[in-house]
Scaffold this motif. Sequence first.
Motif, PDB file in Angstrom:
ATOM      1  N   SER A  57       0.780  -1.098  -0.016  1.00 50.74           N
ATOM      2  CA  SER A  57      -0.128   0.071   0.050  1.00 50.74           C
ATOM      3  C   SER A  57       0.963   1.256   0.050  1.00 50.74           C
ATOM      4  N   CYS A  58       0.359   2.442  -0.419  1.00 53.26           N
ATOM      5  CA  CYS A  58       1.085   3.503  -0.232  1.00 53.26           C
ATOM      6  C   CYS A  58       1.184   4.005   1.287  1.00 53.26           C
ATOM      7  N   THR A  59       0.071   3.526   1.992  1.00 51.30           N
ATOM      8  CA  THR A  59       0.406   3.739   3.499  1.00 51.30           C
ATOM      9  C   THR A  59       1.785   3.282   4.086  1.00 51.30           C
ATOM     10  N   THR A  83      -5.446  16.132   2.962  1.00 47.17           N
ATOM     11  CA  THR A  83      -5.054  14.761   2.481  1.00 47.17           C
ATOM     12  C   THR A  83      -5.866  13.644   3.073  1.00 47.17           C
ATOM     13  N   PHE A  84      -5.549  12.361   2.897  1.00 41.45           N
ATOM     14  CA  PHE A  84      -6.137  11.258   3.305  1.00 41.45           C
ATOM     15  C   PHE A  84      -5.601  11.220   4.666  1.00 41.45           C
ATOM     16  N   SER A  87      -1.692   9.587   5.315  1.00 43.14           N
ATOM     17  CA  SER A  87      -0.412  10.519   5.133  1.00 43.14           C
ATOM     18  C   SER A  87      -0.065  10.739   6.712  1.00 43.14           C
ATOM     19  N   VAL A 129       1.958  16.404  -0.429  1.00 38.65           N
ATOM     20  CA  VAL A 129       0.845  15.567  -1.059  1.00 38.65           C
ATOM     21  C   VAL A 129       0.538  16.523  -2.504  1.00 38.65           C
ATOM     22  N   ASP A 155       4.196  12.191  -1.045  1.00 39.24           N
ATOM     23  CA  ASP A 155       2.953  11.476  -1.145  1.00 39.24           C
ATOM     24  C   ASP A 155       2.441  11.463  -2.574  1.00 39.24           C
ATOM     25  N   ALA A 157       0.262   9.525  -4.259  1.00 35.34           N
ATOM     26  CA  ALA A 157      -0.908   8.696  -4.245  1.00 35.34           C
ATOM     27  C   ALA A 157      -1.958   8.962  -5.489  1.00 35.34           C
ATOM     28  N   HIS A 158      -1.927  10.442  -5.937  1.00 38.58           N
ATOM     29  CA  HIS A 158      -2.709  11.072  -6.988  1.00 38.58           C
ATOM     30  C   HIS A 158      -1.921  11.151  -8.156  1.00 38.58           C
ATOM     31  N   SER A 179       0.295   4.820  -4.785  1.00 40.83           N
ATOM     32  CA  SER A 179      -0.935   3.913  -4.386  1.00 40.83           C
ATOM     33  C   SER A 179      -1.307   3.353  -5.644  1.00 40.83           C
ATOM     34  N   LYS A 184      -7.089   4.495  -7.656  1.00 39.49           N
ATOM     35  CA  LYS A 184      -6.109   5.328  -8.164  1.00 39.49           C
ATOM     36  C   LYS A 184      -6.031   5.335  -9.607  1.00 39.49           C
ATOM     37  N   GLY A 191      -2.159  -1.897  -3.122  1.00 44.26           N
ATOM     38  CA  GLY A 191      -0.609  -1.907  -3.620  1.00 44.26           C
ATOM     39  C   GLY A 191      -0.080  -0.690  -3.368  1.00 44.26           C
ATOM     40  N   TYR A 326     -10.887  16.046   0.843  1.00 43.62           N
ATOM     41  CA  TYR A 326     -11.165  15.338   2.028  1.00 43.62           C
ATOM     42  C   TYR A 326     -11.683  16.270   2.864  1.00 43.62           C
TER      43      TYR A 326
END
Length: 382
Positions: A57-59, A83-84, A87, A129, A155, A157-158, A179, A184, A191, A326
């Motif tokens: 995961s990105c986490t 952000t989510f 992060s 991010v 980050d 992820a996007h 991510s 995504k 992943g 968010y």
Amino acid sequence: MREEFLVFGSPRIEEDEIDEVVSCLRSGWIGTGPRVAAFERLFAKYKGAEHAVAVNSCTAALHLSILAADIGPGDEVITTPMTFCASVNAIIHAGATPVLADVDPLTMNIDPARIAEKITSKTKAILPVHFAGRCCDMDPICALAQKHNLTIIEDCAHAIETEYKGRKAGCFGDFGCFSFYVTKNIITGEGGLIVAKYPKHAARLKVLALHGMSSDAWKRFGDEGYKHYLVTEAGFKYNMMDLQAALGLKQMAKVEAYWKRRAEIWQHYLTALNDLPVTLPAPVEPLTRHGYHLFTLLVDKERTGVSRDEFLGRMTQAKIGVGVHYLSVPEHPYYQERFGWNPDDYPHARDIGRQTVSLPMSAKLRDQDVEDVIRAVRQSLA
Ligand SMILES: *Cc1c(COP(=O)(O)O)cnc(C)c1O
């Protein structure tokens, strides 16, 4: 009205992905193996990066990057309130203290001037991010990092396809985290992946991602004879599986085609919604490439007569799945209690979080779906 509910962020998956997953299953090797290695090479090549380490995961990617940067208890990491939660949670899990710097109201990205105000002797890293796929203003962020000797952990992820002044997102600092979650731009189910600038970081990330076992452990069930492993630190179970990489390998072949499709949808939304009393995304900055991950509308009840939450309800009733990216991080009780954060201290992120709505943007959308979204938006504001 449309018959079928349009699921927000539903990924486009074609026959070749399905075939590759089936071949992986038939191969008898579904855990971490050759497909993960091939996916890492393909992704590194796409980003022009030296090292890529795939994880689950990105986490996990963010968590391991902070650890590999030797950041922990007593250290501060500056990130964005827009952000989510992952992060911020990754910083907390590494034992460090998250510090928020408010965003620019137009780009919705972390504002370098606000970062500068938050730097103390404890600051060790900046975690920008690239919100919605729009690149943060990296020149001043890199200048701050250089001046104060800070690590940059992006980050992304996007932001798989995002670029800034000819450079690719994820390659500005020491670590870029991606991510491949189902919503995504490119997916592997669950992943993530880290691009690392330095080989020592890449090696440490690999060890941390698999229980802290020495690197040969990745091959210990291969055909080269049994390999003993030695545990060199208490690591994590964050490795990506070949089953996931099978999806990722075929998806990466389409990354640019899918980006073009989302760019088309983005342009179409911009034109078709231009006359409505809502705030559309800011123009893409010159010399940058937007990743087109999220298309956000700001719904301000003062202007529309409809609250954001009423709008969400109307869209859902019109069978269009929508998202909120968010509520600002300080709106959540955990962070209020633990860090004393108050949304009013980050007013730009607060306002965006209370007004924002994300429209469907997947490369899977057909032209008719896009028209249905536009019609639903117009009707929901009427
Ligand atoms: C999705 C997302 C993450 C977490 O990614 P996972 O792969 O689901 O762990 C982190 N940061 C941002 C900005 C995200 O959108």
